[in-house]
Every structure is written in structure tokens, then in C-alpha cells.
Scaffold this motif. Structure first.
Motif, PDB file in Angstrom:
ATOM      1  N   SER A 790      55.121  44.874  34.421  1.00 22.88           N
ATOM      2  CA  SER A 790      55.535  45.102  35.684  1.00 22.88           C
ATOM      3  C   SER A 790      56.581  45.459  35.991  1.00 22.88           C
ATOM      4  CB  SER A 790      54.511  43.789  36.348  1.00 22.88           C
ATOM      5  OG  SER A 790      54.393  45.090  37.835  1.00 22.88           O
ATOM      6  N   SER A 791      56.907  46.674  37.236  1.00 24.54           N
ATOM      7  CA  SER A 791      59.147  46.478  37.977  1.00 24.54           C
ATOM      8  C   SER A 791      58.416  45.375  39.314  1.00 24.54           C
ATOM      9  CB  SER A 791      58.874  47.549  37.873  1.00 24.54           C
ATOM     10  OG  SER A 791      58.271  48.347  37.868  1.00 24.54           O
ATOM     11  N   ASP A 792      56.837  45.031  39.486  1.00 27.03           N
ATOM     12  CA  ASP A 792      56.870  45.190  41.125  1.00 27.03           C
ATOM     13  C   ASP A 792      56.980  43.934  41.676  1.00 27.03           C
ATOM     14  OD1 ASP A 792      55.178  44.834  43.194  1.00 27.03           O
ATOM     15  OD2 ASP A 792      53.276  44.369  42.005  1.00 27.03           O
ATOM     16  N   LEU A 793      57.694  44.761  42.484  1.00 26.38           N
ATOM     17  CA  LEU A 793      58.970  43.016  43.378  1.00 26.38           C
ATOM     18  C   LEU A 793      57.715  42.417  44.598  1.00 26.38           C
ATOM     19  CD1 LEU A 793      62.092  44.981  44.291  1.00 26.38           C
ATOM     20  CD2 LEU A 793      61.359  43.873  42.303  1.00 26.38           C
ATOM     21  N   TYR A 794      56.369  42.784  44.687  1.00 24.73           N
ATOM     22  CA  TYR A 794      55.574  42.578  45.412  1.00 24.73           C
ATOM     23  C   TYR A 794      55.276  40.839  44.830  1.00 24.73           C
ATOM     24  CZ  TYR A 794      51.591  41.246  47.302  1.00 24.73           C
ATOM     25  OH  TYR A 794      49.887  40.473  47.634  1.00 24.73           O
ATOM     26  N   LEU A 795      55.091  41.231  43.191  1.00 25.32           N
ATOM     27  CA  LEU A 795      54.535  40.430  42.476  1.00 25.32           C
ATOM     28  C   LEU A 795      55.158  38.974  41.981  1.00 25.32           C
ATOM     29  CD1 LEU A 795      51.904  39.493  40.331  1.00 25.32           C
ATOM     30  CD2 LEU A 795      54.018  40.966  38.416  1.00 25.32           C
ATOM     31  N   LEU A 796      57.044  39.622  42.306  1.00 27.88           N
ATOM     32  CA  LEU A 796      57.498  38.685  41.622  1.00 27.88           C
ATOM     33  C   LEU A 796      57.817  37.803  42.577  1.00 27.88           C
ATOM     34  CD1 LEU A 796      59.933  38.046  39.422  1.00 27.88           C
ATOM     35  CD2 LEU A 796      61.819  39.532  40.954  1.00 27.88           C
ATOM     36  N   GLY A 797      57.809  38.342  44.047  1.00 24.07           N
ATOM     37  CA  GLY A 797      57.846  37.330  45.230  1.00 24.07           C
ATOM     38  C   GLY A 797      56.637  36.759  45.388  1.00 24.07           C
ATOM     39  N   ILE A 798      55.578  37.011  44.996  1.00 24.25           N
ATOM     40  CA  ILE A 798      54.206  36.301  45.064  1.00 24.25           C
ATOM     41  C   ILE A 798      54.484  34.426  44.042  1.00 24.25           C
ATOM     42  CG2 ILE A 798      51.865  35.450  44.754  1.00 24.25           C
ATOM     43  CD1 ILE A 798      51.286  38.061  46.140  1.00 24.25           C
ATOM     44  N   LEU A 799      54.880  34.965  42.162  1.00 30.48           N
ATOM     45  CA  LEU A 799      54.756  33.895  41.478  1.00 30.48           C
ATOM     46  C   LEU A 799      56.313  33.471  41.637  1.00 30.48           C
ATOM     47  CD1 LEU A 799      54.494  36.742  38.314  1.00 30.48           C
ATOM     48  CD2 LEU A 799      52.706  35.478  39.273  1.00 30.48           C
ATOM     49  N   ASN A 800      57.309  33.269  42.560  1.00 30.85           N
ATOM     50  CA  ASN A 800      58.057  32.880  43.050  1.00 30.85           C
ATOM     51  C   ASN A 800      58.346  31.727  44.412  1.00 30.85           C
ATOM     52  OD1 ASN A 800      60.240  32.626  40.217  1.00 30.85           O
ATOM     53  ND2 ASN A 800      60.963  34.441  41.115  1.00 30.85           N
ATOM     54  N   SER A 801      56.945  31.873  45.028  1.00 22.64           N
ATOM     55  CA  SER A 801      56.410  31.551  45.730  1.00 22.64           C
ATOM     56  C   SER A 801      56.323  30.149  46.040  1.00 22.64           C
ATOM     57  CB  SER A 801      55.433  32.054  46.650  1.00 22.64           C
ATOM     58  OG  SER A 801      54.153  32.193  45.772  1.00 22.64           O
ATOM     59  N   ARG A 802      56.584  28.990  46.603  1.00 22.88           N
ATOM     60  CA  ARG A 802      56.143  27.620  46.779  1.00 22.88           C
ATOM     61  C   ARG A 802      54.440  27.426  47.113  1.00 22.88           C
ATOM     62  NH1 ARG A 802      59.053  23.670  50.888  1.00 22.88           N
ATOM     63  NH2 ARG A 802      61.078  24.029  50.337  1.00 22.88           N
ATOM     64  N   LEU A 803      53.522  28.570  47.341  1.00 22.74           N
ATOM     65  CA  LEU A 803      52.406  28.242  47.005  1.00 22.74           C
ATOM     66  C   LEU A 803      52.365  27.919  45.253  1.00 22.74           C
ATOM     67  CD1 LEU A 803      49.447  29.361  49.253  1.00 22.74           C
ATOM     68  CD2 LEU A 803      49.020  30.719  46.938  1.00 22.74           C
ATOM     69  N   ILE A 804      52.715  29.044  44.649  1.00 29.63           N
ATOM     70  CA  ILE A 804      52.406  29.361  43.926  1.00 29.63           C
ATOM     71  C   ILE A 804      52.756  28.054  42.861  1.00 29.63           C
ATOM     72  CG2 ILE A 804      52.721  30.365  41.038  1.00 29.63           C
ATOM     73  CD1 ILE A 804      50.905  31.619  42.787  1.00 29.63           C
TER      74      ILE A 804
END
Length: 890
Positions: A790-804
């Protein structure tokens, strides 16, 4: 005769340990070493008074004992030992030596003393309370309550002696030795440790320290036995007979390795030997034969179920359960080899009678006889009237069904009788008469304790069919220890106590799902997770302690603990420091257990309830990296890459940028240091097709529809000479690897090679925090990485978040050094929140800015930008201010 006369006062040592083995008969016996001397070995460990290596000659027996005396048999490790204790053998050393030499190949690891001591204390004390409640109809909750109610000390002592403790993977017996010490200490604590006259050892304290029994008087001095001291004699006799009673009546063990069994018996025998005493006549008290309850066999394999009926066997036989028990007791206390052999024959006769009668009453055999009877009646009955067509059809179908069932049962019974799988089967049903009731029913043990072997499913091929048929927790990919949990719980009596040390992987791994679901039917008392702490010296297993009570689960919570440190306050003893909290057992999910308090558990569940699981969000497009099967051949450095392309420019089309997991840094476009020679399965055949005819081979030399190896290699080396010359020295090893294509120079079959040639998200399989990157340079990765197509930068932001990251901490297995393992089996269920376009675009914009910053300078600080992403993600998942604080503070 000479020996009997010379050593008339040496007692008969009643143990099979002292029977010469076949090997020993081909060696020298000590009696043959009485004369002569030997030159001291040049590299000897024997030192003189000045600490120098000894030289010269010594008498053979003197040399032998000087050699043994040069070693410290009193400690598990290299730590200093108090001089007064050094003269005593610490039996755990035997286990340590044995398991280092032999155990690891059986999946066994030496369990440190601080673990066995802790497990025995936690479990046996609970079992003692249960035993008193059971016998006396009390409702005590702890030992203090029992202590307050005891009136008859002799009766109380006998009640404790009624405990039945079993280790079904006994190894060298470390758990049973710890159990022996703990029971003695419990008796002392309850003030029921009595001498043979019924008087209490009130002037003495008995405690377990550093997994050893320590006896001190009221002045704090260590007890030291002297036959000349009347009080010393009383204490020594008391400890001897208490230990003998406990070993004979309370401790049971089984192991598949006969050498383990021998070591276990020796360890228990040495524990008894420590308190051996002299009779008034000056003779040493005879040590009993204590090997009856430590037996060799496969704990997981049995022909006969625990509920097999042996009542008919007892009716037909001249033996009874009581006579079997009496035979066992006589064997233990036999005074000569002749008596011992006679009792062995008697016990084996009784067991054979039981076995043959149980076999005759086996459910399969009874069902077979029933089916044969029904088939006989059906095929021999006559009718006055001819059958109608419909009746004939029904009759034929019944005959076929019965015939098929009969054939199946006959085959199964014959397989069981002849199957090698049962050669070392252990028949729990009658091997230990102590856990049968007066009618011969199996009632089970009070305590099951141990460290089952860790053997991966790939090595269980020969017993998998049996495991699948007999274990509810069977999963094809499960480790052997899973089945030991089920077997152990089934061997327990109702309200019995269970504790194992296990790899903590079962709490989260896919293969542990059935076990987790099965265990939840019982009351889980506690789980202690050691995380990445080094419990086992020789293994990278991450263990946990799991304590269960065999009662129906009616409790909402269990006691969980994360063992955050193991400390050595005095350089010797090891202590477990725990962070304790309650976990709601009802909220433990089959998908994986979280050992967190209820607040965290609720927050994790709230987060996981949002959006879609990652695997659904990306439509299953999560893949692990390339397995070459032989990196030395197919993974090359920059220098080799340039050399190959310089020799043959065509090589460039087969050389791809290659990334290792350690080269991935959060949000950064990685710079690969290595390159992959990428020749996928089918490449040689596909490339060798004539341009004008895609359906035929250039030279139709069939090899199951492929080109011949010889022709294919000729073609490949002609078209890619530089790469062919590079790979040729690796041919021999490349041919025998499993990860290969149609030919030895090709990589394994893989239907997602094309995904590496696209923009994608990559992350390493081992990391300290979320390390997701966006790759736009079509890089390939090794198997230590995963790619998300996937090239979804929205997904990348979630995966690198403190919540994850918070989910990483509370869901993923933790490895040593604060590393986590976000493999597919865990990450696929991570929740990805949906967002309206405006918020989505905002996250994408900030992520793009972070990536741009990292492209300018890899180490550039983007903390402020990333914190903005975190705040937006918290909003997506509906976290309150209080919940955000929990995440941030974690």
C-alpha cells in the motif's frame, strides 16, 4: 566372601542406582583399584598447598578422591559458597550437569533454583490448605488459618503426608527436590514436624533458602549432626524419616529419558543421604529403595484412558488395589536383592493382569464385539417373507455400515497393538496405585508441577496423529509443551493445583488459541510473565509461570504479574520482583491474552473496536520478505554489484536493491547496502521462449514439462555470463536448499514478487518502537521484514503513531532488550480507523512533511510534527483526555 567379611557393617543400599550397568561390567570396579599408583596428569586440576599443580605420583584411590575433592559440588554456579556448607553435595548440581550434557536435545532446560523454589512455595502451600479443608471440612484460606485450627499434630502431619505431587516431565528431578524441601518447611511452619516419639522440634526453625533446606536452632546456629549428641541424633532421625515418608508417599515423576530418571532417583536419594544417621550399634541406617515412584515412559502417550474401568480386572484377578499397594510398600523396604527381585516380579505380574484386563475392556474392543454381534444377527436372520426392494436396500446399507465400522475398529486395534508409538507409552491408569481410590478409579494428584520440554511441531511428525486424536488442544503448529498442559490438568484431582513454567508465546501465538480457550474453563490463579528476563542461561525462550486450580472458572479476575527484575542481593540468591495487578479473566480474548490491569485492558479493547483490522484494511496484502535459502550466493554488496555490471551490463536487470531489517529507520527512505540477485522461479523457462511463439520452448527437451538442467544452464550462462560465473561456486549448496525454483540458480516460488517493484510500506520484524517507512525506490527486503502493499500515507501515519506504539507494548511479544516482534500473526489484527477526507488529508499532509524532512536529513528532529499526528490519531479513536494520558505516560 572377602568383601562380605571386610565390610560386614556396610548396610545394604536398597536402590537400583547401585546395580552395575552393562557398561560398568566392562570397566574397573573400585575394589580392583586397591593397589598401585599413577603419575599425576600434567594438566591436572589438583593443587598443592601453595596453589600450584601437583606433580609426581599418587596411590590410585588417593588420586581418585583428590581429583573429586578438587571440584565444588555445592553450587549451581560460580559463586562463592560458605565453607561450612561446602562439604555437603547440592543435588541440584547433578541436574545442572546432566541437562547441560544431555537435556537440550530433548527440549529440556535446567530450571534455576529460585524458580523451582518459588513455584513450589506458591503451589504446595495452597495444596496443603486444600488438603486440610478436604479432610477436616474446614474453610481455611491460608496456612495461618490452618495453624490456628490444628489440635492433633500427629493427625495434621499425616494429612500433609497425604499430598500427591507429580512432575510429568521430571527431568533430573529439580522440582521434586524443591517440593521435598518445601513440605518439610511447611511442617515446621505449622509446628507439626515431630520426632518418632511424637515430640515437636520446637527449638529449631526449618526454612528453604537458595533452594536448599536450612535448619537452625533457637540461637540461629546451623544444625550439625553428631551421633554422640542425643538431641542431634533426635533431629537427624526426624529429618531422615520425614524425608523418607515424603519421598515414598508424596513425590511422583515420569520422564521419557531413562538417564533423566536415574539422575532424578539419585538426587532424591542424596537428599535422604544428607540426613542419614547411625544406629546405637554404630551401623548406618539402611536407606530405602526410593525409585518406585520415578518411572520411565512417554507421559503424553497411553493406550488406556484415565477413566478405563478396571473393576472387572480386579474381580477376575487374585489381586486387589490394596494388595498392589502392599507390594509397592514391601518393594520399597526390601532388605535384600532377593526380596527386591521377588517383589519386582509380583508387581509386574499385577500390572500385566491389570493391563490385559483393561485391554479386554477397552472401549474400542467392546464396540467391536458389539458391531460383530449386530452384523452376525443381521446376516444370519431368516424371514418368512421375501424382502421388498426398499427393505433390501436398507439391509444392504446396514450391512455395509457395520462391515465398514468393524474393519475400521479392527484396523485401529491392530495398529495400537503393533504401533511403535506405544513402545514407551506410560499407563497412568495403573502405574501409580497411590492415586487410585479403593475401587481402583483414577482420582489424580493434588499438585502437578514442572517445566515441560520445548519441542517444535516439526519434530513431532511420528506422534501427531495420536496427539490429534487424543488432545482437545491439538493444533498442527503447536509446540509439545501445549499437550503437557492438557495432560497435566487431566492428571489433577478436582480442586488440585497446577503450575508450569512455559514459553509466554502460548498467550498470544495463533497455535495457542485452543489452549487459551481450553484453560479458561478452569480458575487461573496467577500468571507471572518474565518478559525478556534471562531465566534460562542456555535458551532464548521467554518464559512465564502459569498457576491454575482445577475448579470451574467462576472468578472474574486472576492475579497477573510482570516480573520486571531478577535481583541477586547477596550475590547468590535470586529473587523475583513483580509488578502485580488483577486481570479480568472473562475479558481474556481467544485471539490473544493481555496481561494488563483492567484499565489498560479496557482501553486496548476500546482501541481495537475502532475501524477495521489492518489485514482487512489492506485486503490481506501483508507479505514477508525474500527467502533466498542461501544468502551468501544471492545477496551481494555494492562492490560485487558494480563488478558484475561492469563485466556484463545485462546483469543489471537481475540485480535489485536489497534491504535488511536493521537498515529500516522510522519515516526514512533507507539506503540499501546490499543487492539481491533476483532470478525468480520460472524465469529461465519464460525467458527462453521464442519471440514468435509464446507457447513452445526453444528446444523441447522435456523434464516434467521443463527444460533440461543442462540445456537451461547453457542458456542462462550464455545470456547472463557474469552472474552465472558468480553463482557457479555456490552450486553444490544451492542445489540442496529447499528455497529454490525450477533450477538451482532460481529463487523459490512466490506470487507477490511484483509487489516489491511498487511503492509500499515496509517495517522490520524486530524493533523497539513502530519503525514503518514509505518506500518509493522499489527495494526488496529480507525475511526479517514485512511489506504492506500500500502507498497510503494516512495508514503510515497511524502505524507510526503513539497509539499503535501503545498496542505494541500491550499486545506484541516482548523480546530481550526491550524489542518487540510485530509479525503478521499479531499485526494483522491491529485496528485502522476510518476518517473523513478532511482529517485524512491533514494526516497525509503532515506525514509527507515528516518524510520530506527526513529526506533532507535522516536524523532531523520531527518530534513536533509527529506529535500533531498523534493528537489527530487520538481523536480518530475517540480517546478521552484521561485515556490519552495513559497512552502518553506508558
Amino acid at each position: 566372601d572377602r568383601v562380605k567379611k571386610e565390610f560386614a557393617n556396610v548396610p545394604y543400599l536398597n536402590s537400583s542406582l547401585f546395580e552395575p550397568t552393562e557398561m560398568e561390567h566392562s570397566c574397573f570396579f573400585i575394589s580392583q583399584l586397591s593397589d598401585g599408583s599413577l603419575s599425576i596428569f600434567s594438566s591436572t586440576v589438583i593443587k598443592d598447598k601453595l596453589g600450584n599443580k601437583r606433580t609426581g605420583q599418587l596411590e590410585i584411590m588417593e588420586y581418585f578422591f583428590e581429583f573429586l575433592n578438587a571440584y565444588d559440588f555445592a553450587s549451581e554456579g560460580s559463586e562463592e559458597i560458605q565453607e561450612e556448607n561446602k562439604r555437603l553435595i547440592n543435588a541440584s548440581v547433578l541436574g545442572l550437569i546432566f541437562e547441560k550434557i544431555n537435556g537440550y536435545k530433548d527440549g529440556s532446560f535446567f530450571t534455576p533454583g529460585f524458580i523451582t523454589m518459588y513455584m513450589c512455595r506458591e503451589t504446595i502451600r495452597q495444596a496443603v490448605v486444600q488438603k486440610f479443608n478436604e479432610v477436616k471440612k474446614w474453610d481455611c484460606t491460608d496456612l495461618e488459618g490452618v495453624y490456628d485450627k490444628i489440635e492433633d499434630r500427629k493427625e495434621a502431619n499425616a494429612i500433609v503426608n497425604g499430598l500427591k505431587i507429580c512432575d510429568p516431565a521430571v527431568g533430573s528431578g529439580h522440582f521434586l527436590v524443591s517440593a521435598l524441601n518445601e513440605i518439610i518447611a511447611i511442617k515446621s511452619h505449622l509446628r507439626i514436624l515431630l520426632d518418632r516419639e511424637g515430640f515437636r522440634l520446637k527449638e529449631y526453625s526449618v526454612d528453604v533458602e537458595n533452594d536448599d533446606l536450612i535448619i537452625t536452632d533457637d540461637e540461629g546456629k546451623l544444625f550439625d549432626y553428631s551421633p554422640k549428641s542425643k538431641e542431634g541424633q533426635r533431629v537427624q532421625e526426624t529429618l531422615f524419616h520425614e524425608k523418607q515418608t515424603i519421598i515414598e508417599n508424596c513425590l511422583f515423576g515420569v520422564d521419557i529419558n531413562p538417564n533423566s530418571v536415574k539422575i532424578c532417583r539419585l538426587r532424591l536419594w542424596i537428599e535422604l543421604l544428607k540426613n542419614a544417621y547411625y544406629r546405637p550399634t554404630g551401623e548406618l541406617e539402611t536407606l530405602p529403595n526410593i525409585d518406585i515412584n520415578i518411572k520411565c515412559g512417554n507421559s503424553l502417550i497411553s493406550r488406556f484412558a484415565l477413566d478405563s474401568d478396571i473393576k472387572k480386572a480386579l474381580k477376575k484377578s487374585k489381586w486387589s488395589i490394596d494388595s498392589y499397594r502392599l507390594a509397592v510398600m514391601t518393594y520399597r523396604n526390601s532388605q535384600s536383592k532377593e526380596e527386591k527381585r521377588a517383589m519386582e516380579r509380583m508387581i509386574n505380574s499385577i500390572k500385566n493382569d491389570f493391563e490385559s484386563e483393561i485391554a479386554a475392556n477397552d472401549k474400542r474392543l467392546l464396540k467391536l464385539n458389539k458391531v460383530k454381534g449386530e452384523l452376525f444377527a443381521l446376516t444370519t436372520q431368516t424371514s418368512l417373507f421375501e424382502k421388498t426392494k426398499n427393505e433390501k436396500t436398507i439391509w444392504n446399507r446396514q450391512v455395509k455400515e457395520l462391515t465398514d465400522t468393524m474393519t475400521y475398529l479392527e484396523t485401529e486395534i491392530e495398529e495400537i497393538r503393533s504401533n511403535k508409538i506405544y513402545e514407551n507409552a506410560f499407563e497412568w491408569r495403573f502405574e501409580f496405585p497411590e492415586v487410585l481410590n479403593v475401587e481402583g478409579d483414577f482420582i489424580g494428584f493434588d499438585v502437578i508441577i514442572g517445566n515441560p520440554p520445548y519441542i517444535r511441531q516439526e519434530e513431532l511428525t511420528n506422534i501427531k496423529t495420536h496427539l490429534q486424536s487424543n488432545y482437545e488442544t491439538f493444533v498442527g503448529t503447536a509446540d509439545l509443551y501445549v499437550y503437557f498442559v492438557e495432560r497435566g490438568m487431566n492428571l489433577l484431582k478436582n480442586k488440585g493445583s497446577f503450575i508450569y513454567i512455559l514459553p509466554n508465546k502460548w498467550m498470544r501465538a495463533g497455535y495457542g488459541s485452543k489452549l487459551r480457550n481450553w484453560v479458561k474453563q478452569f480458575t487461573i490463579n496467577s500468571i507471572v510473565d518474565f518478559g525478556d528476563l534471562p531465566v534460562f542461561d542456555e535458551a532464548t525462550t521467554y518464559p512465564c509461570l502459569c498457576a491454575i486450580k482445577k475448579t470451574k472458572s467462576d472468578s472474574n479476575s486472576l492475579s497477573a504479574a510482570i516480573a520486571n527484575t531478577l535481583t541477586f542481593p547477596n550475590g547468590i540468591d535470586m529473587y523475583i520482583n513483580e509488578i502485580k495487578f488483577e486481570v479480568n479473566q472473562g475479558q481474556l480474548l481467544d485471539s490473544g491474552w493481555l496481561l494488563v490491569n483492567e484499565t489498560v485492558q479496557n482501553l486496548v479493547q476500546k482501541i481495537k473496536a475502532v475501524g477495521k483490522p489492518l489485514s482487512e484494511y489492506v485486503e490481506g496484502k501483508i507479505f514477508y520478505g525474500i527467502k533466498t535459502g542461501y544468502n551468501e550466493a544471492f545477496v551481494i554488496d555494492e562492490l560485487t554489484k558494480n563488478k558484475l555490471i561492469g563485466e556484463d551490463s545485462k546483469s543489471k536487470e537481475l540485480i535489485k536493491p536489497f534491504l535488511a531489517g536493521k537498515e529500516i529507520k522510522r519515516y526514512c527512505q533507507p539506503e540499501n547496502k546490499n543487492w539481491l540477485i533476483m532470478i525468480p522461479k520460472g524465469f529461465t523457462i519464460k525467458k527462453n521462449l521464442p519471440e514468435n511463439d509464446p507457447n513452445h520452448l526453444a528446444e523441447p527437451v522435456p523434464r516434467y514439462g521443463f527444460l533440461s538442467d543442462k540445456f537451461a544452464w547453457h542458456w542462462f550462462s550464455e545470456n547472463y555470463p557474469a552472474i552465472a560465473n558468480h553463482l557457479l561456486p555456490f552450486k553444490q549448496k544451492a542445489e540442496i536448499r529447499t528455497d529454490k525454483g525450477d533450477f538451482w540458480w532460481e529463487l523459490r516460488a512466490c506470487d507477490y514478487y511484483g509487489e516489491f517493484e511498487k511503492q509500499k510500506i515496509i517495517y522490520p520484524n524486530i524493533c523497539k518502537q513502530p519503525e514503518f517507512i514509505f518506500d518509493k525506490s522499489n527495494v526488496y527486503t529480507n525475511q526479517k521484514c514485512f511489506i504492506i502493499a500500500s502507498s497510503d500515507l494516512y495508514l503510515l501515519g497511524i502505524l507510526n503513531s503513539r497509539l499503535i506504539f501503545y498496542l505494541f507494548k500491550n499486545v506484541l511479544p516482548k523480546l530481550r532488550g526491550d524489542f518487540y516482534e510485530p509479525s503478521y500473526v499479531y499485526l494483522k489484527d491491529f485496528p485502522i480507523a476510518e476518517a473523513e477526507n478532511e482529517r485524512k488529508e491533514k494526516i497525509i499532509s503532515i506525514v509527507s512533511e515528516v518524510i520530506a524532512n527526513k529526506e533532507q536529513e535522516t536524523k532531523k528532529d520531527t518530534t513536533l510534527l509527529e506529535s500533531k499526528i498523534d493528537q489527530l490519531v487520538y481523536q480518530l479513536y475517540g480517546l478521552t483526555e484521561e485515556e490519552i494520558k495513559i497512552v502518553e505516560n506508558s
